[in-house]
Write a protein that holds these residues in place. Structure first.
Motif, PDB file in Angstrom:
ATOM      1  N   TYR A 189       7.260   2.897   0.151  1.00 46.01           N
ATOM      2  CA  TYR A 189       7.698   1.881   0.846  1.00 46.01           C
ATOM      3  C   TYR A 189       8.720   0.754   0.667  1.00 46.01           C
ATOM      4  O   TYR A 189       8.764   0.586  -0.682  1.00 46.01           O
ATOM      5  CB  TYR A 189       6.580   1.134   1.298  1.00 46.01           C
ATOM      6  N   THR A 210       9.491  -3.585   4.281  1.00 50.26           N
ATOM      7  CA  THR A 210       8.846  -2.756   5.611  1.00 50.26           C
ATOM      8  C   THR A 210       8.220  -3.891   6.387  1.00 50.26           C
ATOM      9  O   THR A 210       7.519  -4.730   6.158  1.00 50.26           O
ATOM     10  CB  THR A 210       7.778  -1.882   4.992  1.00 50.26           C
ATOM     11  N   TYR A 237       4.156  -4.097   2.318  1.00 48.85           N
ATOM     12  CA  TYR A 237       4.348  -3.517   0.894  1.00 48.85           C
ATOM     13  C   TYR A 237       3.441  -3.785  -0.085  1.00 48.85           C
ATOM     14  O   TYR A 237       2.543  -3.225  -0.742  1.00 48.85           O
ATOM     15  CB  TYR A 237       5.470  -3.933   0.007  1.00 48.85           C
TER      16      TYR A 237
END
Length: 255
Positions: free
Chosen positions: A55, A59, A75
């Protein structure tokens, strides 16, 4: 195809999906194995990922998490839900002792290799990893069944994932229809996609169910699903992002 002595041509494989509902607690993970086994599930599935490799720190947030009042970044949340990989061997042995099969969705090659060394029965590829054909090839080369979830995928993406398995000589593939919403509205289940995928790709098919309740899963079996995967929790009121869209033990037993 046979997974842990279950002939998928004759019996439906029921997977209780723990995912991240263990909340980073080893004892809770064991309790979930206990309850899934007692409820009659054939397999219990965890996810093996490293947030920093999977990730971005940028994100975007998910709407369903915002609705639940989560303030931390996506995250940070994903980091808090990583499984400790030292648990793998312990949980696999514990699951065996309870008469249930341990399955995982490994999200990197290190996790795949570790799980192979522990003689895992099958791999599950999460929908968001379906485009990662390198990861799928790495799984497929070991010859174990590969269960591919197809949420958000189009036919070209599904074909590429299947071809990744074929390039490693692995034809032990199961395609799962999936609607990537949490929870997913029943009217968006699109169970007919199972028939379409079976005809297009000549693979076994099943359903990864994010709807509330058990009725859509039962309907999927009536339409030919040989695998049902359903999110599982001990209590939907527990803190954590996926509990609300999961079955509790009594519901899993009824299903």
């Amino acid at each position: 195809m046979i997974i842990d002595n279950i002939d998928l041509g004759k019996k439906v494989l029921i997977i209780a999906e723990v995912g991240n509902n263990h909340e980073g607690n080893f004892e809770l993970a064991k309790q979930m194995i206990d309850q899934a086994a007692e409820s009659g599930a054939d397999a219990i599935k965890f996810q093996s990922f490293r947030a920093k490799e999977h990730y971005s720190k940028h994100t975007p947030g998910f709407n369903y998490l915002k609705e639940q009042g989560y303030q931390q970044s996506t995250y940070e949340l994903i980091c808090s839900l990583e499984i400790n990989r030292d648990w793998h061997a312990l949980l696999i042995d514990y699951a065996k002792s309870m008469g249930i099969t341990f399955i995982s969705s490994p999200c990197d090659t290190d996790a795949v290799d570790q799980l192979v060394e522990l003689n895992i029965e099958a791999f599950k590829v999460a929908s968001f990893d379906l485009p990662d054909v390198c990861l799928i090839r790495h799984m497929a080369k070991y010859g174990k069944p590969v269960i591919l979830s197809t949420g958000m995928a189009d036919s070209a993406g599904i074909k590429a994932a299947i071809q990744a398995c074929y390039k490693e000589g692995n034809e032990n593939i199961i395609l799962l229809q999936c609607t990537s919403l949490y929870p997913a509205p029943a009217h968006l289940s699109n169970l007919a996609a199972m028939k379409t995928m079976h005809k297009a790709f000549d693979c076994l098919v099943g359903y990864s169910d994010h709807t509330l309740g058990i009725h859509v899963a039962v309907a999927a079996v009536a339409l030919g699903a040989c695998v049902i995967e359903k999110h599982f929790t001990l209590d939907r009121n527990m803190p954590g992002p996926d509990h609300r869209a999961s079955l509790e033990p009594g519901e899993l037993r009824e299903m």
